[in-house]
Design a protein around this motif. Structure first.
Motif, PDB file in Angstrom:
ATOM      1  N   LEU A 122       0.840  -1.196   0.000  1.00 18.41           N
ATOM      2  CA  LEU A 122       0.000   0.000   0.000  1.00 18.41           C
ATOM      3  C   LEU A 122       0.880   1.254   0.000  1.00 18.41           C
ATOM      4  CD1 LEU A 122      -2.768   1.324   0.172  1.00 18.41           C
ATOM      5  CD2 LEU A 122      -2.687   1.068   2.657  1.00 18.41           C
ATOM      6  N   HIS A 126       0.900   4.236  -2.801  1.00 16.28           N
ATOM      7  CA  HIS A 126       0.738   5.664  -2.499  1.00 16.28           C
ATOM      8  C   HIS A 126       1.931   6.476  -2.999  1.00 16.28           C
ATOM      9  CE1 HIS A 126      -2.387   4.868   0.893  1.00 16.28           C
ATOM     10  NE2 HIS A 126      -2.949   5.000  -0.293  1.00 16.28           N
ATOM     11  N   GLU A 141      -6.495  -1.255   1.012  1.00 12.70           N
ATOM     12  CA  GLU A 141      -7.064  -0.545   2.166  1.00 12.70           C
ATOM     13  C   GLU A 141      -8.275  -1.293   2.708  1.00 12.70           C
ATOM     14  OE1 GLU A 141      -5.525   3.887   0.789  1.00 12.70           O
ATOM     15  OE2 GLU A 141      -7.512   3.200   0.219  1.00 12.70           O
ATOM     16  N   CYS A 149      -8.529   5.980   1.169  1.00 15.99           N
ATOM     17  CA  CYS A 149      -8.110   7.377   1.031  1.00 15.99           C
ATOM     18  C   CYS A 149      -8.742   7.992  -0.219  1.00 15.99           C
ATOM     19  CB  CYS A 149      -6.585   7.490   1.006  1.00 15.99           C
ATOM     20  SG  CYS A 149      -5.862   7.080  -0.573  1.00 15.99           S
ATOM     21  N   CYS A 152      -7.122   6.945  -3.650  1.00 18.06           N
ATOM     22  CA  CYS A 152      -7.425   5.586  -4.123  1.00 18.06           C
ATOM     23  C   CYS A 152      -8.892   5.474  -4.526  1.00 18.06           C
ATOM     24  CB  CYS A 152      -7.085   4.551  -3.048  1.00 18.06           C
ATOM     25  SG  CYS A 152      -5.308   4.369  -2.788  1.00 18.06           S
TER      26      CYS A 152
HETATM   27 ZN   LIG Z   1      -4.915   5.100  -0.703  1.00 16.86          ZN
END
Ligand SMILES: [Zn+2]
Ligand code: SF4
Ligand SMILES: [Zn+2]
Length: 175
Positions: A122, A126, A141, A149, A152
């Motif tokens: 992850l 990012h 996630e 987030c 994403c």
């Molecule tokens: Zn994210």
């Protein structure tokens, strides 16, 4: 009648019961004859035995080199007698897995390693994904039980916007 000579086996048996090998000592030696496949037959009897694990452990501990014990042949017991990788390691988890065993320590350690790997992936998404988020990041996630987030989520929305038919379920879920 293997069990009759071993007090710890008798103690582990429910009162008034006998092991499946009772009276079938002929099947539990490596030179057994009489049935088409005495080893397979002995193994099948052991599979239904309530003290199978204790029997196998006993034979391995004592280094019994002959006959079927706890459903295991001498070669299978020799394999199991090799030093086991420590609990909590990946090798420990694999070794339980291959034997069909359940170990809480190894299961927890394995789950923690899997979580660490997902967190690393992850972080990579990012850091490297275009515009700082991706569909993979979104899925990670969700898998990790983290709040998704905004970057994403946007990447996921964009992905399904390009695929109107495959996005049907997504639109339904989002509604
Ligand atoms: Zn994210
Ligand atoms: S596991 Fe097999 S050999 Fe051992 S006591 Fe049970 S039936 Fe007998
Ligand atoms: Zn373990």
């Amino acid at each position: 009648m293997i069990y009759a000579a071993i007090p710890e086996f008798l103690a582990a048996l429910p009162a008034g019961t006998r092991t499946p090998c009772h009276g079938r000592g002929d099947l539990f030696t490596t030179t057994a004859t009489g049935d088409d496949d005495p080893t397979a037959y002995a193994k099948a009897l052991c599979a239904a035995c309530p003290i199978r694990q204790a029997c196998a452990d006993h034979a391995i501990r004592r280094g019994e080199s002959d006959g079927i014990w706890g459903g295991l042949t001498p070669a299978e017991r020799a394999k199991r007698a090799r030093p086991r990788p420590p609990c909590g390691t990946d090798a420990g988890w694999r070794s339980h897995f291959l034997r069909g065993e359940s170990c809480l320590t190894c299961r927890e350690a394995h789950a923690e390693r899997a979580r660490d790997q997902r967190l690393k992936r992850l972080a990579h998404e990012h850091e490297h994904a275009e515009r700082g988020g991706s569909l993979t990041g979104y899925r990670l996630e969700r898998l990790l039980g983290l709040p998704t987030c905004v970057r994403c989520r946007a990447a996921r929305q964009e992905y399904y916007a390009d695929r109107p038919s495959s996005g049907k379920w997504y639109r339904r879920a989002a509604a």
